[in-house]
Design a protein around this motif. Structure first.
Motif, PDB file in Angstrom:
ATOM      1  N   LEU A  71       0.829  -1.204   0.000  1.00  0.00           N
ATOM      2  CA  LEU A  71       0.000   0.000   0.000  1.00  0.00           C
ATOM      3  C   LEU A  71       0.861   1.251   0.000  1.00  0.00           C
ATOM      4  N   ALA A  72       2.020   1.195   0.648  1.00  0.00           N
ATOM      5  CA  ALA A  72       2.908   2.352   0.716  1.00  0.00           C
ATOM      6  C   ALA A  72       3.500   2.704  -0.641  1.00  0.00           C
ATOM      7  N   VAL A  73       3.623   1.707  -1.532  1.00  0.00           N
ATOM      8  CA  VAL A  73       4.216   1.960  -2.852  1.00  0.00           C
ATOM      9  C   VAL A  73       3.162   1.880  -3.954  1.00  0.00           C
ATOM     10  N   ALA A  74       1.883   1.910  -3.577  1.00  0.00           N
ATOM     11  CA  ALA A  74       0.789   1.747  -4.548  1.00  0.00           C
ATOM     12  C   ALA A  74       0.889   2.773  -5.658  1.00  0.00           C
ATOM     13  N   GLY A  75       0.718   2.286  -6.879  1.00  0.00           N
ATOM     14  CA  GLY A  75       0.718   3.163  -8.037  1.00  0.00           C
ATOM     15  C   GLY A  75       2.061   3.345  -8.698  1.00  0.00           C
ATOM     16  N   GLY A  76       3.132   2.868  -8.074  1.00  0.00           N
ATOM     17  CA  GLY A  76       4.469   3.028  -8.639  1.00  0.00           C
ATOM     18  C   GLY A  76       5.035   1.728  -9.184  1.00  0.00           C
ATOM     19  N   ARG A  77       6.231   1.810  -9.747  1.00  0.00           N
ATOM     20  CA  ARG A  77       6.870   0.625 -10.301  1.00  0.00           C
ATOM     21  C   ARG A  77       7.223  -0.377  -9.208  1.00  0.00           C
ATOM     22  N   GLN A  78       7.503   0.134  -8.003  1.00  0.00           N
ATOM     23  CA  GLN A  78       7.778  -0.780  -6.895  1.00  0.00           C
ATOM     24  C   GLN A  78       6.601  -1.718  -6.643  1.00  0.00           C
ATOM     25  N   GLU A  79       5.387  -1.196  -6.734  1.00  0.00           N
ATOM     26  CA  GLU A  79       4.223  -2.055  -6.536  1.00  0.00           C
ATOM     27  C   GLU A  79       4.149  -3.114  -7.628  1.00  0.00           C
ATOM     28  N   LEU A  80       4.398  -2.719  -8.875  1.00  0.00           N
ATOM     29  CA  LEU A  80       4.338  -3.649  -9.997  1.00  0.00           C
ATOM     30  C   LEU A  80       5.307  -4.814  -9.781  1.00  0.00           C
ATOM     31  N   VAL A  81       6.525  -4.505  -9.367  1.00  0.00           N
ATOM     32  CA  VAL A  81       7.523  -5.548  -9.149  1.00  0.00           C
ATOM     33  C   VAL A  81       7.170  -6.377  -7.921  1.00  0.00           C
ATOM     34  N   ALA A  82       6.745  -5.727  -6.848  1.00  0.00           N
ATOM     35  CA  ALA A  82       6.402  -6.460  -5.622  1.00  0.00           C
ATOM     36  C   ALA A  82       5.264  -7.445  -5.870  1.00  0.00           C
ATOM     37  N   ARG A  83       4.256  -7.035  -6.612  1.00  0.00           N
ATOM     38  CA  ARG A  83       3.131  -7.940  -6.903  1.00  0.00           C
ATOM     39  C   ARG A  83       3.590  -9.109  -7.783  1.00  0.00           C
ATOM     40  N   ALA A  84       4.502  -8.861  -8.715  1.00  0.00           N
ATOM     41  CA  ALA A  84       5.015  -9.943  -9.552  1.00  0.00           C
ATOM     42  C   ALA A  84       5.813 -10.939  -8.721  1.00  0.00           C
ATOM     43  N   VAL A  85       6.595 -10.443  -7.769  1.00  0.00           N
ATOM     44  CA  VAL A  85       7.357 -11.327  -6.883  1.00  0.00           C
ATOM     45  C   VAL A  85       6.414 -12.195  -6.073  1.00  0.00           C
ATOM     46  N   ARG A  86       5.380 -11.590  -5.514  1.00  0.00           N
ATOM     47  CA  ARG A  86       4.428 -12.376  -4.719  1.00  0.00           C
ATOM     48  C   ARG A  86       3.661 -13.361  -5.596  1.00  0.00           C
ATOM     49  N   ASP A  87       3.318 -12.970  -6.822  1.00  0.00           N
ATOM     50  CA  ASP A  87       2.655 -13.897  -7.742  1.00  0.00           C
ATOM     51  C   ASP A  87       3.522 -15.129  -7.976  1.00  0.00           C
ATOM     52  N   HIS A  88       4.806 -14.918  -8.194  1.00  0.00           N
ATOM     53  CA  HIS A  88       5.706 -16.058  -8.412  1.00  0.00           C
ATOM     54  C   HIS A  88       5.796 -16.934  -7.167  1.00  0.00           C
ATOM     55  N   VAL A 130      13.375 -12.853  -1.821  1.00  0.00           N
ATOM     56  CA  VAL A 130      13.211 -11.527  -2.426  1.00  0.00           C
ATOM     57  C   VAL A 130      12.112 -10.754  -1.702  1.00  0.00           C
ATOM     58  N   ALA A 131      10.989 -11.413  -1.418  1.00  0.00           N
ATOM     59  CA  ALA A 131       9.898 -10.745  -0.715  1.00  0.00           C
ATOM     60  C   ALA A 131      10.347 -10.263   0.658  1.00  0.00           C
ATOM     61  N   GLN A 132      11.085 -11.096   1.368  1.00  0.00           N
ATOM     62  CA  GLN A 132      11.573 -10.700   2.686  1.00  0.00           C
ATOM     63  C   GLN A 132      12.574  -9.551   2.580  1.00  0.00           C
ATOM     64  N   ARG A 133      13.351  -9.556   1.509  1.00  0.00           N
ATOM     65  CA  ARG A 133      14.273  -8.435   1.277  1.00  0.00           C
ATOM     66  C   ARG A 133      13.483  -7.144   1.098  1.00  0.00           C
ATOM     67  N   PHE A 134      12.382  -7.210   0.363  1.00  0.00           N
ATOM     68  CA  PHE A 134      11.559  -6.026   0.145  1.00  0.00           C
ATOM     69  C   PHE A 134      10.969  -5.508   1.450  1.00  0.00           C
ATOM     70  N   GLU A 137      17.873  -7.838 -13.242  1.00  0.00           N
ATOM     71  CA  GLU A 137      18.702  -9.045 -13.183  1.00  0.00           C
ATOM     72  C   GLU A 137      19.003  -9.433 -11.742  1.00  0.00           C
ATOM     73  N   ALA A 138      19.119  -8.435 -10.869  1.00  0.00           N
ATOM     74  CA  ALA A 138      19.444  -8.699  -9.466  1.00  0.00           C
ATOM     75  C   ALA A 138      18.328  -9.418  -8.733  1.00  0.00           C
ATOM     76  N   LEU A 139      17.122  -9.414  -9.295  1.00  0.00           N
ATOM     77  CA  LEU A 139      15.990 -10.065  -8.650  1.00  0.00           C
ATOM     78  C   LEU A 139      15.687 -11.439  -9.224  1.00  0.00           C
ATOM     79  N   ARG A 140      16.298 -11.795 -10.316  1.00  0.00           N
ATOM     80  CA  ARG A 140      15.996 -13.068 -10.961  1.00  0.00           C
ATOM     81  C   ARG A 140      16.649 -14.234 -10.232  1.00  0.00           C
ATOM     82  N   PRO A 141      16.052 -15.402 -10.340  1.00  0.00           N
ATOM     83  CA  PRO A 141      16.672 -16.577  -9.706  1.00  0.00           C
ATOM     84  C   PRO A 141      18.080 -16.800 -10.246  1.00  0.00           C
ATOM     85  N   GLY A 142      18.978 -17.223  -9.364  1.00  0.00           N
ATOM     86  CA  GLY A 142      20.371 -17.404  -9.752  1.00  0.00           C
ATOM     87  C   GLY A 142      20.790 -18.853  -9.824  1.00  0.00           C
ATOM     88  N   PHE A 143      19.791 -19.780  -9.923  1.00  0.00           N
ATOM     89  CA  PHE A 143      20.153 -21.190  -9.913  1.00  0.00           C
ATOM     90  C   PHE A 143      20.323 -21.745 -11.323  1.00  0.00           C
TER      91      PHE A 143
END
Length: 363
Positions: free
Chosen positions: A249-266, A334-338, A354-360
């Motif tokens: 909610l604190a980042v609603a409407g920005g790119r941070q929200e877009l990325v955070a929601r994608a991380v949680r979706d994954h 990643v979510a906990q990092r956020f 790239e820093a957020l993508r899986p590294g395995f």
């Protein structure tokens, strides 16, 4: 996944109850649309308005739309929205009681005897979301409830196929069906490419444009996939806690929200959706999952797409299965990092993803 399935009653709904409640819920939907409808690109907005017109008029997907009539309707709707700008969602009256429009549990306790279901929550950008529809079935499972919603009496422009809040899951069959139709329509506009995930999904489902029953069967399957995703959302929410809701909610409407929601979706998909789809080994549902893996979700997880293409090329399904466990741990980290870092320090721009993508590694 049925543990306890409940078929809703079907008594006659008092006309004044349904009519007044439908009008009140639709007004709140219109209030939300008045504030947020302008957030879409022009193309997306016009497509959504066209389908909103089709829903309001009760027209089937096969019906040809009169461009002038739709244009006039859009103009009238926009004028009505101007009168609602700046208003907040209003209380809902049921009998002698008034309910906060976001108190879906209280509203649903009153609606349950009539086989109706109400949903309310906040979507992307802290946008209010509301709907009122018929309850097709309810399933009680491991401490949460799944509501599968049929015909809808009130809805907004967004009308997401599924949503979850606390321990309540709502999957909206009309919206799932509409999403499928729109994806197929867009695919046809692109020339119906024969070798992409949607083409493979349609072939696996034996979809026939001339036979509406095949779209219905596909809808039923994708309703189950939507249920699994929302189960994953609840499990992810239990792990991340209320702090995650506040952060988004604190980042609603920005790119941070877009990325955070994608991380949680994954994270949600690695918890339940992908394990369920891969365990069932249902090609149609797997292909459709990847047809829908677009936008930020696709940018963040190219390894999963690579594994899918390997499977399509003839590799065993295990090439996908081995991705799930390490990805689940990765997206949780990643979510906990956020949660721990200030949003302004998150690597959310294209050149930093790239820093957020899986590294395995890739397959």
């Amino acid at each position: 996944m049925n543990q306890a399935s409940v078929t809703p009653p079907d008594p006659a709904v008092p006309g004044d109850l349904l009519g007044e409640l439908r009008a009140a819920v639709q007004r709140n939907c219109d209030i939300a649309d008045a504030q947020f409808a302008g957030d879409y690109s022009l193309c997306t907005y016009l497509l959504k308005m066209r389908e909103f017109y089709r829903w309001e008029r009760g027209l089937p997907f096969s019906a040809a739309l009169n461009r002038q009539e739709v244009g006039n309707w859009v103009s009238e709707r926009e004028q009505s929205w101007e009168e609602l700008e700046g208003l907040s969602p209003e209380a809902l009256r049921l009998g002698d009681a008034q309910h906060d429009p976001f108190d879906q549990e209280a509203v649903n306790r009153s609606l349950d005897p009539y086989g109706l279901v109400y949903g309310a929550g906040l979507g992307r950008g802290a946008r209010p979301l509301f709907f009122l529809g018929t309850l097709l079935r309810r399933e009680d499972y491991n401490g949460y409830q799944v509501h599968v919603v049929g015909e809808e009496a009130a809805r907004d422009l967004v009308s997401p196929p599924a949503m979850s809040r606390d321990d309540q899951i709502f999957v909206r069959r009309e919206s799932v069906r509409r999403l499928l139709f729109e994806m197929i329509e867009a695919w046809q506009i692109r020339g119906a490419p024969a070798d992409d995930p949607l083409a493979r999904a349609l072939a696996a489902y034996a979809h026939d444009p001339a036979d509406e029953a095949t779209l219905e069967a596909m809808t039923d399957s994708e309703v189950e996939s939507a249920v699994w995703h929302e189960v994953g959302e609840i499990l992810a929410g239990r792990t991340l806690g209320d702090a995650w809701k506040k952060r988004v909610l604190a980042v609603a409407g920005g790119r941070q929200e877009l990325v955070a929601r994608a991380v949680r979706d994954h994270l949600a998909d690695c918890l339940t959706t992908l394990p369920a789809l891969l365990a069932e080994e249902a090609p149609g549902a797997i292909h459709f999952y990847f047809a829908n893996l677009t936008g930020m979700r696709a940018l963040l997880f190219p390894q999963l797409r690579a594994a899918y293409e390997s499977w399509v090329a003839g590799a065993p399904l295990s090439v996908l299965k081995v991705q799930i466990a390490p990805a689940r741990e990765h997206w949780l980290a990643v979510a906990q990092r956020f949660l721990e870092e200030a949003p302004e320090s998150w690597p959310v721009h294209d050149d930093a993803l790239e820093a957020l993508r899986p590294g395995f590694g890739t397959v």
